[in-house]
Design an enzyme around this catalytic site. Structure first.
Site, PDB file in Angstrom:
ATOM      1  N   CYS A  20       0.764  -1.265  -0.061  1.00 10.19           N
ATOM      2  CA  CYS A  20       0.099  -0.036  -0.092  1.00 10.19           C
ATOM      3  C   CYS A  20       0.898   1.331   0.008  1.00 10.19           C
ATOM      4  CB  CYS A  20      -0.990  -0.046   1.229  1.00 10.19           C
ATOM      5  SG  CYS A  20      -1.780   1.481   1.580  1.00 10.19           S
TER       6      CYS A  20
HETATM    7  N1  MHO Z   1      -6.682  -2.734   1.875  1.00 13.39           N
HETATM    8  C1  MHO Z   1      -6.608  -1.534   1.979  1.00 13.39           C
HETATM    9  C2  MHO Z   1      -5.121  -1.148   1.166  1.00 13.39           C
HETATM   10  C3  MHO Z   1      -5.308   0.500   0.870  1.00 13.39           C
HETATM   11  S1  MHO Z   1      -3.877   0.691  -0.170  1.00 13.39           S
HETATM   12  C4  MHO Z   1      -3.732   2.183  -0.589  1.00 13.39           C
HETATM   13  C5  MHO Z   1      -7.766  -0.865   1.484  1.00 13.39           C
HETATM   14  O1  MHO Z   1      -8.354  -1.357   0.838  1.00 13.39           O
HETATM   15  O2  MHO Z   1      -7.964   0.090   2.542  1.00 13.39           O
HETATM   16  O3  MHO Z   1      -4.007  -0.063  -1.260  1.00 13.39           O
END
Ligand code: MHO
Length: 186
Positions: A20
């Site tokens: 992320c």
């Molecule tokens: N599983 C997280 C990842 C955020 S990131 C910007 C979400 O879906 O919020 O990939």
């Protein structure tokens, strides 16, 4: 390396994917010598990707950060050391609960020197057996960088109380402060 006209100083780019992008941005922006961090997408097959299409996994982009840094204050190797401190380079297409090729560990290099430094550091980390699994971080020349949507920029700073930020981003930012205590912005 580019001369920055506004400051007269030289700066360099690093493009890094380690899960992320909110995490990488929140952590790396704390370091002295890091002038800017932009969250975005790279390494896929479509132009102008957006978050939903990248999340679908169908475009092939990785979530990355584009870091502009002053190599006189933080060199590329040190920056990569920080990158390896805040993500797990042994989990293929995965960081924790985030699963998919968009979360792959990748160093998109700008020039041969960066490539040599990245490969040498990976070899050193592998030899030191820092992690029990093999390092799967890919090293390849930087493709086009596509900045992410505005609301993904400074995401942690703007959304510190959001659940994922508290559970995942904050501990990574904190870990970097611990490991790089001597290199933090005031
Ligand atoms: N599983 C997280 C990842 C955020 S990131 C910007 C979400 O879906 O919020 O990939």
């Amino acid at each position: 390396m580019n001369k920055d006209d506004s400051t007269g100083r030289s700066s360099e780019l690093a493009t890094l994917g380690g899960g992320c992008f909110w995490c990488l941005e929140a952590a790396l922006v704390q370091l002295v010598g890091v002038e800017s961090v932009v969250s975005g997408y790279a390494g896929g097959s479509t132009d102008n990707p957006d978050y939903p299409s990248v999340c679908s996994g169908r475009t092939g982009h990785a979530e990355v950060v584009e870091v502009r840094f002053d190599p006189a204050l933080i060199d590329y190797r040190t920056l990569l050391t920080a990158f390896f401190a805040i993500h797990d380079p042994t989990t293929l297409d995965r960081q924790g609960n985030d699963i998919g090729t968009q979360y792959r560990s990748v160093i998109f290099t700008h020039g041969d020197e960066q490539e040599n430094i990245a490969r040498a550091l990976i070899a050193e980390l592998a030899a030191a057996k820092i992690w029990s699994g093999d390092i799967v971080t890919a090293v390849s020349p930087a493709p086009t960088f596509w900045p992410a949507e505005d609301h993904h920029q400074n995401y942690y700073a703007n959304n510190p109380l959001q659940g994922y930020c508290q559970a995942v981003v904050a501990p990574k930012a904190a870990k970097l402060r611990k490991v790089f205590a001597g290199r933090l912005k005031a």
